[in-house]
Write an enzyme that holds these catalytic residues in place. Structure first.
Site, PDB file in Angstrom:
ATOM      1  N   GLU A   8       0.821  -1.210   0.000  1.00  9.77           N
ATOM      2  CA  GLU A   8       0.000   0.000   0.000  1.00  9.77           C
ATOM      3  C   GLU A   8       0.858   1.264   0.000  1.00  9.77           C
ATOM      4  O   GLU A   8       0.468   2.291  -0.572  1.00  9.77           O
ATOM      5  CB  GLU A   8      -0.957  -0.004   1.199  1.00  9.77           C
ATOM      6  CG  GLU A   8      -1.931  -1.183   1.241  1.00  9.77           C
ATOM      7  CD  GLU A   8      -2.774  -1.318  -0.018  1.00  9.77           C
ATOM      8  OE1 GLU A   8      -2.982  -0.310  -0.717  1.00  9.77           O
ATOM      9  OE2 GLU A   8      -3.232  -2.444  -0.295  1.00  9.77           O
ATOM     10  N   HIS A  54       1.524   2.212  -3.528  1.00  7.94           N
ATOM     11  CA  HIS A  54       0.415   3.011  -4.068  1.00  7.94           C
ATOM     12  C   HIS A  54       0.518   4.462  -3.588  1.00  7.94           C
ATOM     13  O   HIS A  54       0.351   5.405  -4.361  1.00  7.94           O
ATOM     14  CB  HIS A  54      -0.921   2.436  -3.580  1.00  7.94           C
ATOM     15  CG  HIS A  54      -1.390   1.219  -4.299  1.00  7.94           C
ATOM     16  ND1 HIS A  54      -1.607   1.185  -5.659  1.00  7.94           N
ATOM     17  CD2 HIS A  54      -1.723  -0.020  -3.843  1.00  7.94           C
ATOM     18  CE1 HIS A  54      -2.045  -0.018  -6.008  1.00  7.94           C
ATOM     19  NE2 HIS A  54      -2.118  -0.762  -4.922  1.00  7.94           N
ATOM     20  N   GLU A  96      -0.920  -0.415  -9.741  1.00  6.82           N
ATOM     21  CA  GLU A  96      -0.480  -1.696  -9.195  1.00  6.82           C
ATOM     22  C   GLU A  96       0.979  -1.974  -9.517  1.00  6.82           C
ATOM     23  O   GLU A  96       1.662  -2.685  -8.772  1.00  6.82           O
ATOM     24  CB  GLU A  96      -1.370  -2.826  -9.703  1.00  6.82           C
ATOM     25  CG  GLU A  96      -2.777  -2.831  -9.129  1.00  6.82           C
ATOM     26  CD  GLU A  96      -2.815  -3.010  -7.627  1.00  6.82           C
ATOM     27  OE1 GLU A  96      -1.881  -3.634  -7.070  1.00  6.82           O
ATOM     28  OE2 GLU A  96      -3.767  -2.523  -6.997  1.00  6.82           O
TER      29      GLU A  96
END
Length: 502
Positions: free
Chosen positions: A268, A271, A297
């Site tokens: 995460e 991201h 991604e």
């Protein structure tokens, strides 16, 4: 109206819309973290009201008038300039939005909120029967949505367009055929190897409070700016950007399992670093937005796997981790590194190893295609799911929560999203190979704790461009060739061939 005035008015209007959207993002984060249990019904109505407001803004006829005044003007003569990119992408977004009736947009927003809340509570209870009505409603609404926005070949393509502009089911099918065949060959060799990773070392006592400290330290070292972010617990990890200076991630902790929180947080954070690297001066316009979920991604999978599971990374961080967790005392670095790279067919996608991960995505892709082609009904989904898991991975889910109900995506109405995970793996391997060609081998840098050069390369090649190029073109601009699965195949063969003495 003069083009300059039209652009200024359009830019101000879209910026105001972006502020409303960011408030919706904040509400979405709250729903998936700290909302009181009894607050979900009201939150669904809030989302419905916000969806109505946003739909009216996105379909405002003035947008079309402003765009008409801008297109063909000298202001957008350079197709790669920020103004030209914004006008092009605003036109695309506008044309898609006006095809969707307001009633459908509101119904979808409400159904997604209700479906996600239902999934969170019903998955824990393994209650597929109660969850089915939510899923059926979402599927019906998404079918209606696909017909509204239109498509050339099949409804599924209309959904892909929301997450990976320009992608099509036909090309994805060819990609999965190539990658699936290579994955099965590699997996066969690994399963036949005499190497046995000591995965039991990952299932010991790992106090949650210490895990929190470690993931904060490691993600910050990689480049996630915690002064502009935060890490919170949730049922299903995610990253969410509220706006400049506020990019949040979540993770889930297990006191008896190391991988989930650690690698979930690094994923995460990948991201989040993408969002933090987008041009803040263009926030609220396409030039300040991520281009696609596949590219998104690519950033998360690159940092989680190519960086976070490398030996150089663990030469840097294993002393820290080993010192914090008594459970790892006496466990050699080589054993730990092999354990976090262990390959074993499993039930849970988010905990899958790199080799088998794309088979999990292939299963979901095939099931979604069948649903939207009318070849599969929701009532038959659990059986089809279990059959594909037996065929592709050799495992059978013992229940619904670890089978057809394991992911939040369908409960959130995110049909067409799953293929972007595999596209992310493909893009990541190609980008990482090019970065190493330009920067030199990265594992020695990781061992020294030097992650900034790789992050800056991504910022320059990917983050800074926003939506300037379509996703496949962006990868080509960054690497010098169109996206291809060959880099991912070679990467997997090289890393796991070495680990498993193949």
């Amino acid at each position: 109206m003069k083009p300059e005035r039209a652009y200024d008015e359009l830019r101000r209007f879209q910026l105001e819309t972006a502020y409303y959207e960011s408030l919706g993002a904040l509400a979405a984060w709250d729903q998936r973290t700290y909302i009181p249990r009894k607050g979900h019904a009201h939150r669904a109505r809030q989302f419905a009201a916000l969806a109505q407001l946003l739909h009216r803004r996105r379909t405002d006829p003035r947008i079309g008038e402003w765009l008409d005044a801008l297109e063909g003007s000298p202001l957008v003569a350079d197709p790669e300039s920020p103004a030209a990119v914004n006008v092009r992408e605003w036109r695309r977004d506008y044309e898609r939005a006006v095809r969707v009736p307001e009633k459908l947009a509101v119904a979808l927003a409400e159904a997604k909120s209700e479906g996600e809340s239902a999934w969170e509570s019903l998955r824990a209870k393994n209650n597929w029967t109660a969850f089915k009505p939510y899923l059926k409603r979402l599927l019906d609404l998404q079918r209606e949505y696909a017909e509204a926005v239109g498509y050339e070949t099949e409804p599924y393509d209309a959904l892909l367009e929301d997450y990976e502009p320009g992608e099509r089911a036909e090309r994805l099918t060819r990609l999965f055929d190539e990658l699936g065949a290579a994955t099965r060959r590699l997996l066969e060799g690994i399963l036949g190897s005499s190497v046995r990773p000591p995965t039991e070392v990952l299932h010991r006592d790992f106090p949650v409070a210490t895990q929190r400290e470690v993931v904060h330290e490691v993600t910050a070292a990689l480049g996630y700016n915690l002064e502009g972010g935060r890490i919170d617990p949730t049922a299903h990890p995610f990253e969410l950007s509220v706006g400049p200076g506020d990019v949040r991630i979540t993770t889930r902790y297990y006191p008896d399992y190391f991988n989930a929180a650690f690698f979930g947080s690094v994923h995460e954070a990948g991201h989040a670093m993408y969002e933090q690297g987008l041009p803040a001066e263009h926030w609220g316009s396409p030039m300040g937005q991520a281009v696609s979920m596949g590219v998104h991604e690519s950033q998360s999978r690159l940092w989680e796997n190519m960086v976070g599971r490398s030996l150089g990374f663990w030469r840097r961080f294993y002393p820290l981790v080993q010192a914090r967790f008594a459970a790892l005392a006496g466990v050699p670095l080589e054993d730990f590194h092999l354990a976090v790279n262990a390959v074993k067919p499993s039930l849970i996608r988010v905990e899958a190893d790199e080799v088998t991960y794309n088979l999990h995505i292939l299963i979901r892709f095939e099931l979604e295609l069948a649903l939207f082609r009318g070849e599969l009904e929701v009532d038959d989904l659990p059986g089809a799911w279990n059959e594909k898991y037996r065929a592709y991975l050799g495992v059978t889910p013992p229940d619904y929560k670890d089978g057809v109900m394991q992911d939040v995506h369908w409960g959130s109405g995110l049909f067409g999203y799953f293929p972007t995970y595999t596209l992310g793996n493909v893009y990541a391997a190609q980008l990482f190979a090019r970065a190493e060609a330009e920067l030199g081998p990265q594992e020695p840098a990781f061992e020294r704790g030097e992650f900034a050069p790789l992050l800056e390369w991504m910022r320059k090649k990917i983050h800074a461009h926003g939506r300037r190029y379509p996703p496949r073109r962006l990868v080509e601009e960054a690497t010098g060739e169109p996206p291809t699965a060959i880099y991912l195949i070679h990467y997997l063969e090289d890393r796991f061939g070495a680990l498993y003495d193949l």
